[in-house]
Motif scaffolding. Structure first.
Motif, mmCIF file in Angstrom:
data_model
loop_
_atom_site.group_PDB
_atom_site.id
_atom_site.type_symbol
_atom_site.label_atom_id
_atom_site.label_comp_id
_atom_site.label_asym_id
_atom_site.label_seq_id
_atom_site.Cartn_x
_atom_site.Cartn_y
_atom_site.Cartn_z
ATOM 1 N N MET A 53 0.827 -1.210 0.000
ATOM 2 C CA MET A 53 0.000 0.000 0.000
ATOM 3 C C MET A 53 0.858 1.256 0.000
ATOM 4 O O MET A 53 0.568 2.218 -0.725
ATOM 5 N N ILE A 54 1.919 1.259 0.788
ATOM 6 C CA ILE A 54 2.814 2.422 0.826
ATOM 7 C C ILE A 54 3.455 2.632 -0.539
ATOM 8 O O ILE A 54 3.514 3.759 -1.042
ATOM 9 N N LEU A 55 3.913 1.555 -1.150
ATOM 10 C CA LEU A 55 4.493 1.662 -2.488
ATOM 11 C C LEU A 55 3.456 2.191 -3.478
ATOM 12 O O LEU A 55 3.762 3.049 -4.314
ATOM 13 N N GLY A 56 2.229 1.714 -3.378
ATOM 14 C CA GLY A 56 1.167 2.194 -4.258
ATOM 15 C C GLY A 56 0.893 3.674 -4.085
ATOM 16 O O GLY A 56 0.747 4.414 -5.065
ATOM 17 N N VAL A 57 0.835 4.123 -2.844
ATOM 18 C CA VAL A 57 0.600 5.549 -2.585
ATOM 19 C C VAL A 57 1.752 6.387 -3.131
ATOM 20 O O VAL A 57 1.538 7.444 -3.732
ATOM 21 N N LEU A 58 2.972 5.910 -2.949
ATOM 22 C CA LEU A 58 4.127 6.644 -3.472
ATOM 23 C C LEU A 58 4.097 6.710 -5.001
ATOM 24 O O LEU A 58 4.406 7.754 -5.583
ATOM 25 N N LEU A 59 3.711 5.619 -5.640
ATOM 26 C CA LEU A 59 3.626 5.625 -7.100
ATOM 27 C C LEU A 59 2.526 6.559 -7.595
ATOM 28 O O LEU A 59 2.704 7.266 -8.588
ATOM 29 N N VAL A 60 1.401 6.575 -6.900
ATOM 30 C CA VAL A 60 0.324 7.494 -7.274
ATOM 31 C C VAL A 60 0.791 8.938 -7.096
ATOM 32 O O VAL A 60 0.571 9.788 -7.970
ATOM 33 N N ALA A 61 1.451 9.226 -5.981
ATOM 34 C CA ALA A 61 1.949 10.584 -5.745
ATOM 35 C C ALA A 61 2.970 10.976 -6.807
ATOM 36 O O ALA A 61 2.952 12.105 -7.310
ATOM 37 N N LEU A 62 3.835 10.046 -7.157
ATOM 38 C CA LEU A 62 4.824 10.323 -8.200
ATOM 39 C C LEU A 62 4.134 10.586 -9.538
ATOM 40 O O LEU A 62 4.474 11.535 -10.249
ATOM 41 N N GLY A 63 3.162 9.769 -9.866
ATOM 42 C CA GLY A 63 2.442 9.947 -11.121
ATOM 43 C C GLY A 63 1.668 11.249 -11.180
ATOM 44 O O GLY A 63 1.565 11.883 -12.227
ATOM 45 N N ARG A 64 1.127 11.671 -10.058
ATOM 46 C CA ARG A 64 0.343 12.912 -10.041
ATOM 47 C C ARG A 64 1.232 14.149 -10.027
ATOM 48 O O ARG A 64 0.763 15.247 -10.277
ATOM 49 N N SER A 65 2.517 13.969 -9.734
ATOM 50 C CA SER A 65 3.410 15.128 -9.686
ATOM 51 C C SER A 65 3.843 15.577 -11.079
ATOM 52 O O SER A 65 4.408 16.651 -11.228
ATOM 53 N N PHE A 66 3.600 14.762 -12.087
ATOM 54 C CA PHE A 66 3.992 15.129 -13.456
ATOM 55 C C PHE A 66 2.902 15.894 -14.143
ATOM 56 O O PHE A 66 1.780 15.763 -14.005
#
Length: 66
Positions: A53-66
């Motif tokens: 879940m933490i990895l998923g949240v980090l990936l979503v945050a990374l994706g939304r930062s672009f």
């Protein structure tokens, strides 16, 4: 809060795709993997789930930062 339904369905579709890939590509190897997971204690499964879940949240945050 206004939910972006198309984005939600894209994300849900990607989740199903990622969940189904191992069963399709590695069908012969999945039963032993599932038996190994079933033999793990609940605490280990929770740690694995929390890490995912933490990895998923980090990936979503990374994706939304672009």
């Amino acid at each position: 809060m206004n939910l972006d339904w198309p984005l939600f369905f894209v994300a849900l579709g990607l989740a199903f795709l990622m969940e189904g890939l191992p069963y399709f590509l590695l069908a012969e190897r999945m039963p032993p993997v599932l038996l190994t997971l079933a033999s793990r204690p609940p605490r280990a499964l929770r740690v694995l789930g929390l890490t995912s879940m933490i990895l998923g949240v980090l990936l979503v945050a990374l994706g939304r930062s672009f």
